[in-house]
Enzyme design. Structure first.
Site, PDB file in Angstrom:
ATOM      1  N   GLY A   1      25.578  57.524  -3.421  1.00 34.88           N
ATOM      2  CA  GLY A   1      26.360  58.047  -4.536  1.00 34.88           C
ATOM      3  C   GLY A   1      27.796  57.583  -4.409  1.00 34.88           C
TER       4      GLY A   1
ATOM      5  CB  THR B   1      31.519  62.998   4.322  1.00 37.15           C
ATOM      6  OG1 THR B   1      32.085  63.108   3.011  1.00 37.15           O
ATOM      7  CG2 THR B   1      30.244  63.799   4.404  1.00 37.15           C
TER       8      THR B   1
ATOM      9  CB  ILE C   1      25.356  63.249   3.261  1.00 41.31           C
ATOM     10  CG1 ILE C   1      26.562  64.194   3.169  1.00 41.31           C
ATOM     11  CG2 ILE C   1      24.063  64.020   2.994  1.00 41.31           C
ATOM     12  CD1 ILE C   1      26.813  64.791   1.790  1.00 41.31           C
TER      13      ILE C   1
ATOM     14  CG  ASN D   1      44.469  58.597 -17.837  1.00 38.70           C
ATOM     15  OD1 ASN D   1      45.048  58.235 -18.859  1.00 38.70           O
ATOM     16  ND2 ASN D   1      44.876  59.629 -17.097  1.00 38.70           N
TER      17      ASN D   1
ATOM     18  CG  ASP E   1      24.548  51.835   2.627  1.00 38.97           C
ATOM     19  OD1 ASP E   1      25.326  51.343   1.786  1.00 38.97           O
ATOM     20  OD2 ASP E   1      24.660  53.010   3.053  1.00 38.97           O
TER      21      ASP E   1
ATOM     22  CG  ASN F   1      35.736  68.894  -9.605  1.00 39.65           C
ATOM     23  OD1 ASN F   1      36.584  69.785  -9.739  1.00 39.65           O
ATOM     24  ND2 ASN F   1      35.623  68.169  -8.516  1.00 39.65           N
TER      25      ASN F   1
ATOM     26  CE1 TYR G   1      29.600  62.145  -7.172  1.00 41.73           C
ATOM     27  CE2 TYR G   1      30.206  64.437  -7.576  1.00 41.73           C
ATOM     28  CZ  TYR G   1      29.642  63.469  -6.766  1.00 41.73           C
ATOM     29  OH  TYR G   1      29.109  63.831  -5.545  1.00 41.73           O
TER      30      TYR G   1
HETATM   31  N1  LIG Z   1      30.626  64.748   0.737  1.00 36.62           N
HETATM   32  C1  LIG Z   1      30.521  65.726  -0.128  1.00 36.62           C
HETATM   33  O1  LIG Z   1      31.236  66.736  -0.033  1.00 36.62           O
HETATM   34  C2  LIG Z   1      29.495  65.664  -1.240  1.00 36.62           C
HETATM   35  C3  LIG Z   1      29.447  66.743  -2.142  1.00 36.62           C
HETATM   36  C4  LIG Z   1      28.509  66.717  -3.156  1.00 36.62           C
HETATM   37  C5  LIG Z   1      27.632  65.654  -3.280  1.00 36.62           C
HETATM   38  N2  LIG Z   1      27.713  64.604  -2.413  1.00 36.62           N
HETATM   39  C6  LIG Z   1      26.750  63.508  -2.607  1.00 36.62           C
HETATM   40  O2  LIG Z   1      26.080  63.229  -1.388  1.00 36.62           O
HETATM   41  C7  LIG Z   1      25.765  61.854  -1.310  1.00 36.62           C
HETATM   42  C8  LIG Z   1      26.330  61.251  -0.033  1.00 36.62           C
HETATM   43  O3  LIG Z   1      27.718  61.493   0.004  1.00 36.62           O
HETATM   44  P1  LIG Z   1      28.645  61.072   1.249  1.00 36.62           P
HETATM   45  O4  LIG Z   1      29.783  62.023   1.259  1.00 36.62           O
HETATM   46  O5  LIG Z   1      27.835  60.906   2.463  1.00 36.62           O
HETATM   47  O6  LIG Z   1      29.188  59.665   0.695  1.00 36.62           O
HETATM   48  P2  LIG Z   1      29.635  58.349   1.508  1.00 36.62           P
HETATM   49  O7  LIG Z   1      30.542  57.623   0.559  1.00 36.62           O
HETATM   50  O8  LIG Z   1      30.140  58.688   2.869  1.00 36.62           O
HETATM   51  O9  LIG Z   1      28.260  57.539   1.667  1.00 36.62           O
HETATM   52  C9  LIG Z   1      27.562  57.038   0.558  1.00 36.62           C
HETATM   53  C10 LIG Z   1      26.705  55.861   1.022  1.00 36.62           C
HETATM   54  O10 LIG Z   1      26.038  55.350  -0.148  1.00 36.62           O
HETATM   55  C11 LIG Z   1      26.123  53.944  -0.116  1.00 36.62           C
HETATM   56  N3  LIG Z   1      26.022  53.384  -1.457  1.00 36.62           N
HETATM   57  C12 LIG Z   1      26.944  53.470  -2.452  1.00 36.62           C
HETATM   58  N4  LIG Z   1      26.531  52.749  -3.510  1.00 36.62           N
HETATM   59  C13 LIG Z   1      25.330  52.209  -3.197  1.00 36.62           C
HETATM   60  C14 LIG Z   1      24.434  51.357  -3.870  1.00 36.62           C
HETATM   61  N5  LIG Z   1      24.690  50.899  -5.099  1.00 36.62           N
HETATM   62  N6  LIG Z   1      23.290  50.986  -3.250  1.00 36.62           N
HETATM   63  C15 LIG Z   1      23.019  51.415  -1.993  1.00 36.62           C
HETATM   64  N7  LIG Z   1      23.851  52.225  -1.292  1.00 36.62           N
HETATM   65  C16 LIG Z   1      25.000  52.606  -1.891  1.00 36.62           C
HETATM   66  C17 LIG Z   1      27.486  53.660   0.504  1.00 36.62           C
HETATM   67  O11 LIG Z   1      27.580  52.322   0.989  1.00 36.62           O
HETATM   68  C18 LIG Z   1      27.536  54.710   1.602  1.00 36.62           C
HETATM   69  O12 LIG Z   1      26.964  54.257   2.804  1.00 36.62           O
HETATM   70  C19 LIG Z   1      26.313  61.214  -2.584  1.00 36.62           C
HETATM   71  O13 LIG Z   1      25.288  61.165  -3.555  1.00 36.62           O
HETATM   72  C20 LIG Z   1      27.387  62.197  -3.020  1.00 36.62           C
HETATM   73  O14 LIG Z   1      27.645  62.127  -4.393  1.00 36.62           O
HETATM   74  C21 LIG Z   1      28.620  64.592  -1.403  1.00 36.62           C
END
Ligand SMILES: NC(=O)c1ccc[n+]([C@@H]2O[C@H](COP(=O)([O-])OP(=O)(O)OC[C@H]3O[C@@H](n4cnc5c(N)ncnc54)[C@H](O)[C@@H]3O)[C@@H](O)[C@H]2O)c1
Length: 431
Positions: free
Chosen positions: A273, A372, A205, A282, A224, A330, A336
């Site tokens: 995230g 994703t 995202i 657990n 990142d 959830n 989370y």
């Molecule tokens: N994919 C979904 O369906 C979904 C749904 C609800 C919320 N989200 C939220 O959207 C956001 C992006 O999700 P995504 O699916 O693209 O995840 P993703 O895992 O594909 O990408 C997350 C990115 O964040 C980076 N990251 C993680 N920890 C970090 C840190 N400590 N410092 C800097 N960067 C860091 C990772 O390296 C990665 O590039 C997140 O906050 C996630 O919780 C996603």
């Protein structure tokens, strides 16, 4: 991971079979592209109750209600009692059949009047109406409610909702305040001259958010973790921006961002995230604190540091990332869900102060099931359920979250503050 079911239901045999079996029939969504910048068709302007609003500057209306429409905008701000609600039915009932597949219904409501329980009942009724219509309207059409007092201040919001950019936003209630309208110099590049920092921008995202803000003219900084630096650089180079390798949980992350951007920044997108799922029984303390630290504590720390140091310019925007898991809860995600609900609390509390004291808005996107790498790893049957359990019967794409972020970031969205907007196709989870 391609949605093969969506492709199958688009074929003749697929349509026949899924209809016979009573299975979901998702309509392919029409998203923004340079070739397809607008919805195809007219906008019907309808009224319920006595409205004093002049929408001419905010909605490009068409007078001929006999043509097929791409959208209907119902001004229900003047609905003050249950008789007024009859007007809602009278206005939309005949119009619905004329709205094309992939079209929009936007209901305009007024703020609830604490001193008039009849008005408050009628205006609250619009939320139940909007969410119910969203669940039944079908054919890739969406329904949203915008509460407003000043149509000019809501123009960027109405433009977003009336465009292909909002394809996966449905069943939402968005409140827009009053405020001076800041029109961008170049409507095609509203973020020209602005700097946007996207955390977790190396993939998923965040990568889509960086690309969409760059499309809108922003100079993007892709932040990142150091392990993802090569990917962050690749994304930044493609977008003409720069990369910043930094773990956002570092206690001095805010200062390091400010040091890397001596001219300050305009848009701060907290997207990074992680999940570390286990049922609470657990879950060790490490999994708990890792998730809380990345998803919430670091967002609070960097926000505070960048606001108080003045690194975020007046007119700036903070966009945080919640999740429907934070709204509905959830199983396996107490850590989370807590972190993402915390984002909602942060946004609601900070937004009025950040605007008054720093001229910065604070809003959140709450994604639902987005296609994703994170969701591709979910087991098949749970993934299928996640995809279909929403009014549009399909998963969203990263660009859907990115377009919503770009609307918050728009210079004309200064009156959009303290909002948590779900990008979830009106998921059945949580309101
Ligand atoms: N994919 C979904 O369906 C979904 C749904 C609800 C919320 N989200 C939220 O959207 C956001 C992006 O999700 P995504 O699916 O693209 O995840 P993703 O895992 O594909 O990408 C997350 C990115 O964040 C980076 N990251 C993680 N920890 C970090 C840190 N400590 N410092 C800097 N960067 C860091 C990772 O390296 C990665 O590039 C997140 O906050 C996630 O919780 C996603």
């Amino acid at each position: 991971m391609a949605d093969r079911y969506l492709s199958f239901t688009g074929t003749g045999p697929g349509r026949f079979l899924t209809r016979r079996l009573g299975l979901p029939q998702p309509a392919p969504l029409i998203r923004f592209s340079p070739e397809h910048p607008a919805l195809d068709g007219d906008v019907l302007l309808l009224t319920a109750g006595k409205s004093g609003l002049d929408l001419s500057a905010a909605v490009p209306a068409s007078a001929d209600s006999s043509r097929r429409a791409a959208a209907a905008v119902l001004d229900a701000t003047g609905v003050r009692d249950t008789d007024g609600l009859a007007d809602v039915h009278a206005a939309l009932h005949p119009a619905l059949r004329t709205i094309t597949a992939g079209g929009r219904v936007i209901v305009l409501g007024a703020p609830l009047d604490a001193a008039d329980h009849h008005q408050a009942a009628a205006q609250q009724a619009l939320e139940g109406f909007t969410r119910s219509l969203g669940k039944e309207i079908g054919r890739g059409r969406t329904v949203n409610l915008v509460r407003l007092t000043d149509p000019a201040a809501a123009a960027s919001t109405l433009r977003f909702l009336l465009s292909p950019k909002s394809a996966y936003v449905s069943g939402q209630v968005i409140e827009v305040g009053a405020g001076a309208l800041t029109a961008p110099d170049d409507p095609d590049h509203p973020l020209a001259g602005r700097t946007a920092l996207v955390t977790g921008g190396a993939r998923g995202i965040g990568e889509a958010v960086a690309a969409t803000l760059a499309r809108d003219g922003a100079r993007v900084v892709v932040l990142d973790v150091p392990q993802a630096e090569a990917d962050a650089r690749r994304v930044a180079e493609r977008l003409g921006g720069s990369a910043l390798a930094l773990d956002i949980t570092a206690v001095d992350a805010g200062d390091r961002i400010a040091a890397a951007l001596p001219d300050g920044l305009d848009v701060l997108v907290h997207n990074a995230g992680i999940t570390r799922d286990r049922r609470l029984v657990n879950m060790d303390a490490g999994r708990w604190s890792q998730v809380l630290d990345v998803n919430l504590a670091s967002v609070l720390r960097t926000t505070d540091a960048l606001l108080t140091s003045g690194a975020l310019h007046p007119g700036g925007r903070i966009v945080a990332t919640a999740s429907i898991a934070g709204l509905a809860g959830n199983a396996g995600q107490t850590n989370y869900g807590a972190s993402k609900a915390g984002i909602v609390g942060l946004v609601r509390s900070l937004a009025p102060r950040a605007l008054a004291e720093h001229g910065v808005t604070v809003n959140a996107v709450a994604p639902g099931f987005i296609e994703t790498r994170m969701t591709a790893a979910v087991p098949l049957f749970i993934r299928e359920a996640g995809r279909r359990m929403n009014s549009l019967a399909q998963g969203g794409l990263p660009v859907d979250v990115a377009e919503t972020t770009a609307w918050f970031a728009h210079p004309g969205s200064g009156a959009v503050n303290g909002q948590v907007v779900r990008v979830c196709g009106q998921s059945l989870l949580g309101a």
